[in-house]
Write an enzyme that holds these catalytic residues in place. Structure first.
Site, PDB file in Angstrom:
ATOM      1  N   GLY A 109       0.830  -1.193   0.000  1.00  0.00           N
ATOM      2  CA  GLY A 109       0.000   0.000   0.000  1.00  0.00           C
ATOM      3  C   GLY A 109       0.865   1.243   0.000  1.00  0.00           C
ATOM      4  CB  CYS A 115       4.994   2.312   7.379  1.00  0.00           C
ATOM      5  SG  CYS A 115       4.568   3.822   6.501  1.00  0.00           S
ATOM      6  CG  LEU A 116       6.464   1.032   1.417  1.00  0.00           C
ATOM      7  CD1 LEU A 116       5.963   1.307   0.007  1.00  0.00           C
ATOM      8  CD2 LEU A 116       7.500  -0.074   1.428  1.00  0.00           C
ATOM      9  CG  HIS A 141       0.268   7.044   5.341  1.00  0.00           C
ATOM     10  ND1 HIS A 141       1.386   7.580   5.942  1.00  0.00           N
ATOM     11  CD2 HIS A 141       0.512   5.723   5.212  1.00  0.00           C
ATOM     12  CE1 HIS A 141       2.270   6.621   6.149  1.00  0.00           C
ATOM     13  NE2 HIS A 141       1.758   5.483   5.728  1.00  0.00           N
ATOM     14  CD  GLN A 196       3.349   5.875   2.560  1.00  0.00           C
ATOM     15  OE1 GLN A 196       2.325   5.381   2.116  1.00  0.00           O
ATOM     16  NE2 GLN A 196       4.297   5.169   3.151  1.00  0.00           N
ATOM     17  CG  HIS A 205      -0.965   1.481   7.149  1.00  0.00           C
ATOM     18  ND1 HIS A 205      -0.087   1.037   8.115  1.00  0.00           N
ATOM     19  CD2 HIS A 205      -0.221   2.199   6.278  1.00  0.00           C
ATOM     20  CE1 HIS A 205       1.129   1.487   7.835  1.00  0.00           C
ATOM     21  NE2 HIS A 205       1.073   2.189   6.720  1.00  0.00           N
ATOM     22  CD  GLU A 206      -1.116   2.765   2.639  1.00  0.00           C
ATOM     23  OE1 GLU A 206      -0.696   3.944   2.538  1.00  0.00           O
ATOM     24  OE2 GLU A 206      -0.363   1.816   2.914  1.00  0.00           O
TER      25      GLU A 206
END
Length: 177
Positions: A48, A96-97, A142, A53, A138-139
């Protein structure tokens, strides 16, 4: 249209705490951004990615939960909004990236319903459970400037933030190339 990989924003970059703005209209630029996000997500590799990000403060997320040997199954959500959350909790180990190589158990509602626009501008609703429900939450977090570490103990969160501040200082910035 094949996207281009973009640099990822990593903790402690303050942009990660910004609230993203709604996508005003879905056009070729929006589709190109979604394509770039998918390319970046696959390259990372991740399941994701939120536009913030890659330093684009827009309410746009991409998700693909396909296993490594399966055909890609990309999903793009424009202006996603969680409209319902289930009462039952679910726990997944999240990463997380933008917080590379750190994972923690996070409890969230096990089911969600999300309204969003697809890349054609049509309103859609997805009712998700399991990993998809976790990934959507989660996304969407963000997009609101919330990170998964905000859902763990303050002590653990403070340790993670301190570690990433030190790493950023050592490399002279907060963005990966």
């Amino acid at each position: 249209m094949t996207g281009s990989k973009r640099p990822l924003v990593v903790l402690p970059d303050p942009i990660l705490r910004q609230v993203s703005k709604p996508v005003e209209r879905i056009d070729d630029e929006t589709r190109r951004l979604a394509s770039d996000m998918l390319a970046t997500m696959y390259d990372a590799p991740g399941i994701g990615l939120a536009a913030i990000q890659i330093a684009e403060p827009l309410r746009l997320i991409t998700i693909d939960l396909a296993k490594e040997d399966d055909e890609p199954d990309p999903h793009v959500f424009v202006n996603p909004k969680i409209v319902a959350r289930g009462d039952e909790p679910g726990t997944y180990e999240e990463g997380c990236l933008s917080i590379p190589d750190y994972f923690a158990e996070v409890e969230r509602p096990a089911t969600v319903a999300v309204e969003y626009l697809d890349l054609e501008g049509d309103m859609q609703v997805i009712e998700a459970d399991g990993l998809m429900a976790t990934c959507l939450q989660h996304e969407v977090d963000h997009l609101d400037g919330v990170l998964f570490i905000d859902h763990i103990s303050r002590l653990k969160r403070d340790m993670v933030v301190k570690k990433f501040r030190k790493l950023a200082k050592e490399r002279g910035g907060t963005r990966l190339l």
